[in-house]
Design an enzyme around this catalytic site. Structure first.
Site, PDB file in Angstrom:
ATOM      1  N   LYS A 138       0.850  -1.186   0.000  1.00 36.23           N
ATOM      2  CA  LYS A 138       0.000   0.000   0.000  1.00 36.23           C
ATOM      3  C   LYS A 138       0.881   1.230   0.000  1.00 36.23           C
ATOM      4  O   LYS A 138       1.973   1.237   0.583  1.00 36.23           O
ATOM      5  CB  LYS A 138      -0.891   0.014   1.248  1.00 36.23           C
ATOM      6  CG  LYS A 138      -1.668   1.311   1.457  1.00 36.23           C
ATOM      7  CD  LYS A 138      -2.360   1.349   2.806  1.00 36.23           C
ATOM      8  CE  LYS A 138      -2.977   2.711   3.073  1.00 36.23           C
ATOM      9  NZ  LYS A 138      -3.632   2.794   4.387  1.00 36.23           N
ATOM     10  N   GLU A 163      -8.178  11.611  13.271  1.00 32.61           N
ATOM     11  CA  GLU A 163      -7.310  10.488  13.647  1.00 32.61           C
ATOM     12  C   GLU A 163      -6.436  10.820  14.853  1.00 32.61           C
ATOM     13  O   GLU A 163      -5.555  11.678  14.785  1.00 32.61           O
ATOM     14  CB  GLU A 163      -6.413  10.085  12.470  1.00 32.61           C
ATOM     15  CG  GLU A 163      -5.631   8.813  12.737  1.00 32.61           C
ATOM     16  CD  GLU A 163      -5.440   7.959  11.499  1.00 32.61           C
ATOM     17  OE1 GLU A 163      -4.817   6.893  11.610  1.00 32.61           O
ATOM     18  OE2 GLU A 163      -5.928   8.357  10.424  1.00 32.61           O
TER      19      GLU A 163
END
Length: 412
Positions: A174, A219
């Protein structure tokens, strides 16, 4: 005074309780704001008692910063009548995304207002200036003009396509690719206006400001309170629907998406692997839950643990950054690909942002949904996780959705 670092030889710190109700963001006296606020609680600051510029390079910049702060706070004369996380001496900080970046900075404000669990306090350092003094009038951004950042939309989708090819070829699992967007107002942008709009629109996010970097991140990278740590892993995103039924359908699609679940698992597993060596206990959910914000829905994994020793919040940051949620995996390969394909310097976007106090407690998020403000100019950022099944046009749409938080803050 250590003029190289902007650090005095000794801080004189006084923290006292405040009995009257205080709107933290409303009390900021001028645009040079420092802030970390969620649901009306947190801390805000202004003025500079000390500024520490953290060098980039091969050394551990978090350990370097931690040593400098321990020296500064350890020599301080502190009177703290409140003694909660965030009282006493506090440094707001923002680190560059890239370990080699020289953009990282820690600022110890001259005045702090804080509120936690119904307790409100003020801290002054040095000259004892009244932290509840009247503020200067706020100025709304006007006359905004917009332009592409480093890459056009077409150029960025080509970069995404190239990243997908690398992933499918097995070079990495990724990579997170970001793009920027520029705005110019007709006068200097007042960061307090942006903070207030973001806090009103996204109360569940951490609204932050540090050295011109302003945003509202969903986050939580790490929170340390004594030996307890908490983190919230976010990876996998879809835009909100047009009505409740559409929201439910989109939530189900996100939760069942193999692409998004794969993207999320990389981030959650890395956080788990990074924290296990630091903890006596660690709780990581077997599968993610859904976090619904005003504009997007995320896959989320809340993480909780207990530290195994005297580690400050910066010590834990060193183990976590960069997570696959903002970099990719394997980390070194992903960072090299980011440097190649983004063709830009991220600066402090996607780096840690937050605060640390004299006890080593603190809260740090990832600088997402943010912009760097420089006078009348704003540089916005948005990024997307790219895996083998990523579609460049869908990723572009996701990035445009993520831009909207700061576009709203600027345009109202």
């Amino acid at each position: 005074m250590n003029f190289a670092l902007g650090v005095p030889d000794r801080l004189v710190v006084r923290t006292v309780p405040v009995t009257e109700p205080v709107d933290l963001l409303a009390r900021l006296p001028d645009p040079s704001a420092l802030a970390w606020v969620r649901h009306g609680e947190g801390i805000v600051g202004w003025g500079e008692a000390a500024r520490i510029v953290v060098p980039g390079g091969d050394q551990d910049r978090f350990a370097w910063a931690d040593r400098r702060l321990r020296e500064l706070f350890g020599s301080a004369l502190v009177e703290d009548d409140v003694r909660v996380p965030g009282s006493g001496p506090v440094a707001f900080g923002s680190f560059g995304f890239d370990p080699k970046s020289s953009d990282s900075v820690l600022i110890v404000p001259k005045a702090v207002l804080g509120r936690r669990d119904g307790v409100t306090w003020c801290t002054t350092i040095g000259d004892g200036a009244d932290p509840l003094s009247l503020i200067h009038p706020r100025t709304q951004p006007t006359g905004l003009t917009w332009s592409d950042g480093t890459l056009t939309a077409s150029g960025w989708t080509h970069a995404v396509a190239a990243a997908v090819e690398r992933v499918r070829a097995g070079h990495l699992g990724k990579v997170v690719l970001a793009r920027d967007l520029h705005a110019v107002a007709d006068q200097s942008i007042d960061t307090r206006v942006l903070l207030s709009r973001l806090a009103d629109r996204f109360p569940g996010c951490y609204t932050f400001a540090c050295a011109g970097l302003v945003g509202a991140t969903p986050e939580l990278l790490i929170k340390r309170t004594g030996d307890r740590i908490d983190s919230l892993v976010l990876a996998g995103t879809i835009a909100r629907g047009t009505d409740p039924a559409d929201d439910r359908a989109r939530s189900a699609a996100l939760f069942g998406s193999a692409k998004d679940r794969e993207e999320h698992s990389y981030a959650a597993e890395m956080v788990r692997d990074a924290l296990i060596p630091l903890c006596t206990t660690l709780s990581v959910p077997a599968e993610p839950e859904l976090l619904t914000l005003s504009n997007v829905i995320h896959l989320a994994s809340p993480v909780h643990g207990r530290l195994d020793g005297d580690r400050s919040v910066l010590d834990v940051l060193a183990a976590l950054h960069p997570t696959p949620a903002v970099g990719g995996t394997p980390t070194d390969v992903a960072l090299d690909l980011i440097r190649e394909l983004e063709v830009m310097d991220r600066g402090r976007y996607a780096g840690p942002v937050g605060w640390i106090d004299g006890r080593g407690d603190g809260e740090w998020g990832i600088a997402l949904r943010c912009a760097e403000i420089d006078g009348a100019r704003a540089r916005l950022f948005a990024g997307c996780g790219i895996v083998a099944d990523s579609d460049p046009q869908a990723e572009l749409a996701e990035a445009q959705t993520k831009f909207r938080a700061m576009q709203y803050a600027l345009e109202g």
